[in-house]
Design a protein around this motif. Structure first.
Motif, PDB file in Angstrom:
ATOM      1  N   PHE A 162      -4.051 -34.838  23.881  1.00  0.00           N
ATOM      2  CA  PHE A 162      -4.283 -35.148  22.474  1.00  0.00           C
ATOM      3  C   PHE A 162      -3.460 -34.232  21.587  1.00  0.00           C
ATOM      4  CE2 PHE A 162      -6.451 -34.653  18.437  1.00  0.00           C
ATOM      5  CZ  PHE A 162      -6.820 -35.952  18.102  1.00  0.00           C
ATOM      6  N   SER A 163      -3.520 -32.951  21.868  1.00  0.00           N
ATOM      7  CA  SER A 163      -2.846 -31.971  21.009  1.00  0.00           C
ATOM      8  C   SER A 163      -1.331 -32.102  21.070  1.00  0.00           C
ATOM      9  CB  SER A 163      -3.271 -30.559  21.426  1.00  0.00           C
ATOM     10  OG  SER A 163      -2.612 -29.589  20.654  1.00  0.00           O
ATOM     11  N   ASP A 164      -0.790 -32.385  22.263  1.00  0.00           N
ATOM     12  CA  ASP A 164       0.654 -32.437  22.433  1.00  0.00           C
ATOM     13  C   ASP A 164       1.276 -33.721  21.892  1.00  0.00           C
ATOM     14  OD1 ASP A 164       0.516 -29.992  23.628  1.00  0.00           O
ATOM     15  OD2 ASP A 164       0.673 -30.731  25.683  1.00  0.00           O
ATOM     16  N   LEU A 172     -18.086 -29.878  18.878  1.00  0.00           N
ATOM     17  CA  LEU A 172     -17.755 -31.249  19.246  1.00  0.00           C
ATOM     18  C   LEU A 172     -16.517 -31.276  20.126  1.00  0.00           C
ATOM     19  CD1 LEU A 172     -16.047 -33.280  16.382  1.00  0.00           C
ATOM     20  CD2 LEU A 172     -16.202 -30.803  16.350  1.00  0.00           C
ATOM     21  N   ALA A 173     -16.237 -32.466  20.671  1.00  0.00           N
ATOM     22  CA  ALA A 173     -15.094 -32.645  21.553  1.00  0.00           C
ATOM     23  C   ALA A 173     -14.349 -33.905  21.164  1.00  0.00           C
ATOM     24  CB  ALA A 173     -15.553 -32.749  23.010  1.00  0.00           C
ATOM     25  N   ILE A 174     -13.043 -33.891  21.406  1.00  0.00           N
ATOM     26  CA  ILE A 174     -12.257 -35.115  21.372  1.00  0.00           C
ATOM     27  C   ILE A 174     -12.106 -35.562  22.818  1.00  0.00           C
ATOM     28  CG2 ILE A 174     -10.053 -36.164  20.768  1.00  0.00           C
ATOM     29  CD1 ILE A 174     -11.641 -35.229  18.345  1.00  0.00           C
ATOM     30  N   ARG A 175     -12.464 -36.796  23.108  1.00  0.00           N
ATOM     31  CA  ARG A 175     -12.371 -37.303  24.475  1.00  0.00           C
ATOM     32  C   ARG A 175     -11.604 -38.625  24.490  1.00  0.00           C
ATOM     33  NH1 ARG A 175     -18.303 -35.437  26.786  1.00  0.00           N
ATOM     34  NH2 ARG A 175     -17.705 -33.251  27.045  1.00  0.00           N
ATOM     35  N   ILE A 176     -10.721 -38.746  25.463  1.00  0.00           N
ATOM     36  CA  ILE A 176      -9.899 -39.940  25.634  1.00  0.00           C
ATOM     37  C   ILE A 176     -10.325 -40.563  26.950  1.00  0.00           C
ATOM     38  CG2 ILE A 176      -7.544 -40.825  25.766  1.00  0.00           C
ATOM     39  CD1 ILE A 176      -6.624 -38.213  24.405  1.00  0.00           C
ATOM     40  N   GLY A 179     -11.160 -45.531  24.742  1.00  0.00           N
ATOM     41  CA  GLY A 179     -10.990 -45.162  23.338  1.00  0.00           C
ATOM     42  C   GLY A 179     -10.801 -43.667  23.186  1.00  0.00           C
ATOM     43  N   ILE A 180     -10.434 -43.281  21.968  1.00  0.00           N
ATOM     44  CA  ILE A 180     -10.405 -41.876  21.579  1.00  0.00           C
ATOM     45  C   ILE A 180     -11.671 -41.640  20.767  1.00  0.00           C
ATOM     46  CG2 ILE A 180      -9.146 -40.072  20.353  1.00  0.00           C
ATOM     47  CD1 ILE A 180      -6.605 -41.732  20.742  1.00  0.00           C
ATOM     48  N   PHE A 181     -12.507 -40.703  21.225  1.00  0.00           N
ATOM     49  CA  PHE A 181     -13.820 -40.499  20.624  1.00  0.00           C
ATOM     50  C   PHE A 181     -13.977 -39.070  20.114  1.00  0.00           C
ATOM     51  CE2 PHE A 181     -14.372 -43.855  23.746  1.00  0.00           C
ATOM     52  CZ  PHE A 181     -15.190 -44.777  23.105  1.00  0.00           C
ATOM     53  N   ALA A 182     -14.708 -38.935  19.017  1.00  0.00           N
ATOM     54  CA  ALA A 182     -15.258 -37.642  18.620  1.00  0.00           C
ATOM     55  C   ALA A 182     -16.687 -37.607  19.137  1.00  0.00           C
ATOM     56  CB  ALA A 182     -15.228 -37.483  17.105  1.00  0.00           C
ATOM     57  N   VAL A 183     -17.011 -36.602  19.942  1.00  0.00           N
ATOM     58  CA  VAL A 183     -18.304 -36.535  20.629  1.00  0.00           C
ATOM     59  C   VAL A 183     -19.001 -35.243  20.245  1.00  0.00           C
ATOM     60  CG1 VAL A 183     -19.433 -36.508  22.880  1.00  0.00           C
ATOM     61  CG2 VAL A 183     -17.342 -37.842  22.553  1.00  0.00           C
ATOM     62  N   TYR A 184     -20.285 -35.335  19.917  1.00  0.00           N
ATOM     63  CA  TYR A 184     -21.037 -34.136  19.582  1.00  0.00           C
ATOM     64  C   TYR A 184     -22.499 -34.303  19.992  1.00  0.00           C
ATOM     65  CZ  TYR A 184     -21.634 -37.027  15.353  1.00  0.00           C
ATOM     66  OH  TYR A 184     -21.868 -38.060  14.482  1.00  0.00           O
ATOM     67  N   PRO A 185     -23.210 -33.185  20.202  1.00  0.00           N
ATOM     68  CA  PRO A 185     -24.596 -33.268  20.684  1.00  0.00           C
ATOM     69  C   PRO A 185     -25.539 -33.849  19.634  1.00  0.00           C
ATOM     70  CG  PRO A 185     -23.670 -31.063  21.016  1.00  0.00           C
ATOM     71  CD  PRO A 185     -22.743 -31.796  20.096  1.00  0.00           C
ATOM     72  N   HIS A 186     -26.623 -34.426  20.121  1.00  0.00           N
ATOM     73  CA  HIS A 186     -27.697 -34.842  19.220  1.00  0.00           C
ATOM     74  C   HIS A 186     -28.281 -33.603  18.551  1.00  0.00           C
ATOM     75  CE1 HIS A 186     -28.211 -39.104  20.320  1.00  0.00           C
ATOM     76  NE2 HIS A 186     -27.745 -38.725  21.494  1.00  0.00           N
ATOM     77  N   ARG A 187     -28.401 -33.651  17.249  1.00  0.00           N
ATOM     78  CA  ARG A 187     -28.988 -32.530  16.513  1.00  0.00           C
ATOM     79  C   ARG A 187     -29.881 -33.051  15.400  1.00  0.00           C
ATOM     80  NH1 ARG A 187     -23.380 -29.211  15.798  1.00  0.00           N
ATOM     81  NH2 ARG A 187     -23.182 -28.485  17.940  1.00  0.00           N
ATOM     82  N   ARG A 188     -30.875 -32.251  15.097  1.00  0.00           N
ATOM     83  CA  ARG A 188     -31.760 -32.640  14.004  1.00  0.00           C
ATOM     84  C   ARG A 188     -31.011 -32.590  12.679  1.00  0.00           C
ATOM     85  NH1 ARG A 188     -37.507 -29.667  12.492  1.00  0.00           N
ATOM     86  NH2 ARG A 188     -38.126 -31.110  10.844  1.00  0.00           N
TER      87      ARG A 188
END
Length: 299
Positions: free
Chosen positions: A102-104, A141-145, A267-276
């Protein structure tokens, strides 16, 4: 001195993997951080860190405390962000993990553009091609492909993604054009060792059934850019992310093959934990990325 301050000092030391590195990162003295951690251990009546002149490690109870303390501190920070939301004040640190792919690639410019637009947010980027445990390792969070499978996380799709099986016109002239995925097993292939499938490439039949084909060849590399260069040089067929393959496909240096067999739904996703409480900075960052990809979709 309150427990939260000591807790933050402990987390800083763990994430920086040492007192000196943490002191440099957050601008406090090594002696002060050591004092805070020692006071926290005294308060808990337990040793959290093993300290020697050459080694630094968490004790078993320290590992458990770090994981839970990180969750607590993130919740406190998230709540504070929520309270500040009405002011529109976006600031703080975002700890992000993303693959080097992703970064490159040109799409990595999205991270730079966000930093330019939000100078009060520190974007702390860690490039890692493995699937990082966000909660365990303290990432926001993470970027995941990928084809997303982890339902324990919140995921926002930023853009579609697919693999391209590519070969140079010169290679195709020498070896022939693979008509079925199984043909690749007797042809030279380039293995991107960052890929989850390594030398067993995934394909999909018309009915959606997945299968893999074992491949081998003259070159293996943990870089899609090197893999692309090797494919252009005619060393072998190669699986490339579509956004990596695009320039060479448009120029005619590479040809896309077996498109009907390549798995769909990635897909390219932004992923993050469930939080209140979702921190404002995280929501702003994810929204920025979604808008950035919409804007550059036709590029």
């Amino acid at each position: 001195m309150d427990t939260l301050t000591r807790m933050r000092a402990f987390i800083d030391v763990v994430e920086a993997e040492g007192f000196s590195a943490a002191a440099r990162k957050i601008g406090r003295s090594k002696a002060l951080l050591s004092k805070y951690v020692r006071e926290l251990e005294d308060e808990l009546g337990a040793l959290l860190l093993n300290r020697t002149t050459r080694q630094f490690s968490l004790t078993e109870v320290g590992h458990t405390y770090y994981r839970r303390a990180s969750e607590i501190v993130r919740e406190i920070d998230s709540l504070a962000d929520t309270v500040r939301d009405s002011s529109g004040d976006v600031r703080g640190r975002i700890r992000l993990t993303a693959p080097r792919t992703f970064s490159d690639a040109p799409i990595g410019q999205s991270l730079i553009d966000f930093s330019k637009e939000h100078p009060d947010v520190v974007l702390d980027i860690h490039l890692d091609d493995r699937f990082v445990d966000l909660v365990e390792e303290g990432y926001d969070l993470a970027i995941r492909i990928t084809r997303l499978e982890d339902s324990s996380m919140i995921a926002k799709r930023l853009a579609p993604f697919s693999l391209k099986i590519c070969g140079s016109p010169d290679l195709i002239a020498r070896t022939g054009r693979p008509e079925r995925p199984q043909d690749l097993s007797r042809m030279p292939c380039i293995v991107d060792t960052n890929g989850r499938w390594l030398s067993n490439w995934p394909f999909m039949r018309e009915n959606g059934e997945m299968f893999s084909v074992p491949v081998s060849g003259p070159l293996e590399a943990n870089s899609p850019l090197t893999t692309r260069a090797a494919a252009i040089a005619g060393l072998g067929f190669a699986p490339l992310p579509d956004f990596i393959a695009k320039p060479a496909l448009e120029s005619g240096e590479l040809v896309s093959l077996l498109d009907d067999w390549v798995p769909r739904g990635g897909g390219i996703f932004a992923v993050y934990p469930h939080r209140r409480y979702l921190p404002v900075k995280i929501r702003v960052f994810v929204d920025f990325l979604a808008q950035w990809f919409r804007k550059h979709e036709a590029d």
